[in-house]
Design a protein around this motif. Structure first.
Motif, mmCIF file in Angstrom:
data_model
loop_
_atom_site.group_PDB
_atom_site.id
_atom_site.type_symbol
_atom_site.label_atom_id
_atom_site.label_comp_id
_atom_site.label_asym_id
_atom_site.label_seq_id
_atom_site.Cartn_x
_atom_site.Cartn_y
_atom_site.Cartn_z
ATOM 1 N N SER A 162 0.819 -1.046 0.027
ATOM 2 C CA SER A 162 0.084 0.115 0.057
ATOM 3 C C SER A 162 0.744 1.371 0.088
ATOM 4 O O SER A 162 0.130 2.426 -0.263
ATOM 5 C CB SER A 162 -0.892 0.143 1.202
ATOM 6 N N GLY A 163 2.096 0.919 0.236
ATOM 7 C CA GLY A 163 3.138 2.396 0.104
ATOM 8 C C GLY A 163 3.022 3.022 -1.004
ATOM 9 O O GLY A 163 3.121 2.234 -2.238
ATOM 10 N N PRO A 164 3.738 4.386 -1.169
ATOM 11 C CA PRO A 164 3.899 4.664 -2.356
ATOM 12 C C PRO A 164 5.030 4.183 -3.477
ATOM 13 O O PRO A 164 5.159 4.432 -4.522
ATOM 14 C CB PRO A 164 3.973 6.346 -2.138
ATOM 15 N N GLN A 165 5.871 3.638 -2.506
ATOM 16 C CA GLN A 165 7.402 3.101 -3.153
ATOM 17 C C GLN A 165 7.027 1.535 -3.663
ATOM 18 O O GLN A 165 8.211 1.223 -4.254
ATOM 19 C CB GLN A 165 8.527 3.067 -2.234
ATOM 20 N N SER A 166 5.831 1.065 -3.514
ATOM 21 C CA SER A 166 5.500 -0.228 -3.751
ATOM 22 C C SER A 166 5.425 -0.528 -5.422
ATOM 23 O O SER A 166 4.717 0.275 -5.836
ATOM 24 C CB SER A 166 4.532 -1.003 -2.913
ATOM 25 N N SER A 167 6.042 -1.413 -5.968
ATOM 26 C CA SER A 167 5.932 -1.723 -7.564
ATOM 27 C C SER A 167 4.670 -2.666 -7.648
ATOM 28 O O SER A 167 4.524 -2.835 -8.865
ATOM 29 C CB SER A 167 7.209 -2.132 -8.147
ATOM 30 N N ARG A 176 -6.216 -3.143 -4.784
ATOM 31 C CA ARG A 176 -6.258 -2.555 -6.263
ATOM 32 C C ARG A 176 -6.537 -3.812 -7.481
ATOM 33 O O ARG A 176 -7.055 -3.236 -8.330
ATOM 34 C CB ARG A 176 -5.062 -1.959 -6.285
#
Length: 302
Positions: free
Chosen positions: A70-75, A81
């Motif tokens: 869920s973090g912004p850095q996750s690819s 989602r």
């Protein structure tokens, strides 16, 4: 005098029989009810024992995945989602909007058709060759080294040769499945044939069975647990091989769908397809295991 004795005996028999009849009426209902309640309790316990551990494990994995992705850095996309982006693939596996815009259910069926043909050929040829290698010492010396070398070749390494030979993706993919699944069938069948008890061979000699009768009445039933162990391994390898082969040969199979989704950067679709592949592979393994359990009467080797 005799009639009086007979009437007295009959009256005594009725007096003795009446309590037994009454006792049967009183005792039977609880005895019949106890097994039903016991079977229901056992059934519920079996469901809880088999379903609760994997459900809890899956829930924990999804929770950890959701938190980690869920973090912004996750690819990688989180489960929430994936549900939003690939809901149609999950809820409607058999939709049809065109030659390539179809549900994953249809793609799975196309891949399963190829697997069924290739694996069936591998099962027939593998059992025959395994019986030959296991029964004949000369065949084992001549063929076993060749089999040991060829079985180490990766499945996709056969694909260029099969494309050059067949000039078509469909038979090429089937050949890759065949050449991948045949080796465990051959090896396990040969081991099972070598482990046939000598008493069975002596009985065959006493009955003067010919080679065909010996094959169907002695060899196959005795080696069946080993044969189905090889078939279980082979069907799993077949499913692995077809997904990899379809990535290169194209078409409408599940393998090409994953490759096309990667080229379009649809990671959610890829993850959903992987879940489909895992579930279908598990069902194939369970199906072969069930058939082996029925044929071998529960003596299948694990």
């Amino acid at each position: 005098m005799g009639q009086a004795v007979s009437k007295a005996a009959t009256a005594d028999a009725r007096i003795v029989a009446l309590p037994a009849a009454k006792a049967a009426v009183v005792v039977l209902p609880p005895v019949a009810a106890r097994p039903l309640a016991g079977r229901a309790a056992t059934w519920l316990q079996a469901i809880a024992f088999n379903l609760l551990p994997p459900l809890i494990t899956i829930g924990l994995i999804l929770l950890f995945w959701q938190l980690a992705a869920s973090g912004p850095q996750s690819s990688l996309p989180p489960p929430s989602r994936i549900w939003t982006e690939a809901r149609d693939l999950i809820t409607e596996p058999f939709f049809w909007n065109g030659s390539q815009d179809i549900g994953l259910g249809w793609r799975i069926l196309v891949s399963l058709q190829r697997v069924a043909i290739g694996f069936s050929l591998a099962a027939i040829v593998g059992v025959l060759l395994g019986a030959l290698v296991g029964q004949s010492i000369w065949a084992m010396r001549g063929l076993d080294p060749v089999f040991q070398v060829l079985r180490t070749v990766p499945p996709l390494a056969w694909l260029p040769l099969s494309l050059a030979a067949f000039r078509d993706s469909q038979p090429s993919a089937i050949f890759v499945i065949f050449i991948t699944a045949i080796w465990p069938v051959i090896i396990n069948t040969a081991v099972g044939i070598r482990n046939i008890p000598q008493d069975y061979r002596n009985v065959a000699q006493v009955l003067r069975l010919n080679q065909l009768e010996f094959f169907f009445k002695i060899m196959v039933p005795s080696a069946a647990p080993y044969i189905f162990t090889g078939l279980r391994i082979g069907v799993g390898l077949s499913w692995l091989a077809i997904v990899a082969a379809e990535m290169l040969t194209g078409g409408v199979g599940i393998g090409f769908f994953i490759w096309d989704a990667w080229n379009s950067s649809r990671l959610s679709d890829i993850i959903v397809a992987l879940v489909y592949i895992g579930v279908v592979g598990f069902m194939l393994d369970r199906l072969v295991a069930f058939i082996g359990h029925v044929v071998t009467r529960g003596t299948q080797a694990n």
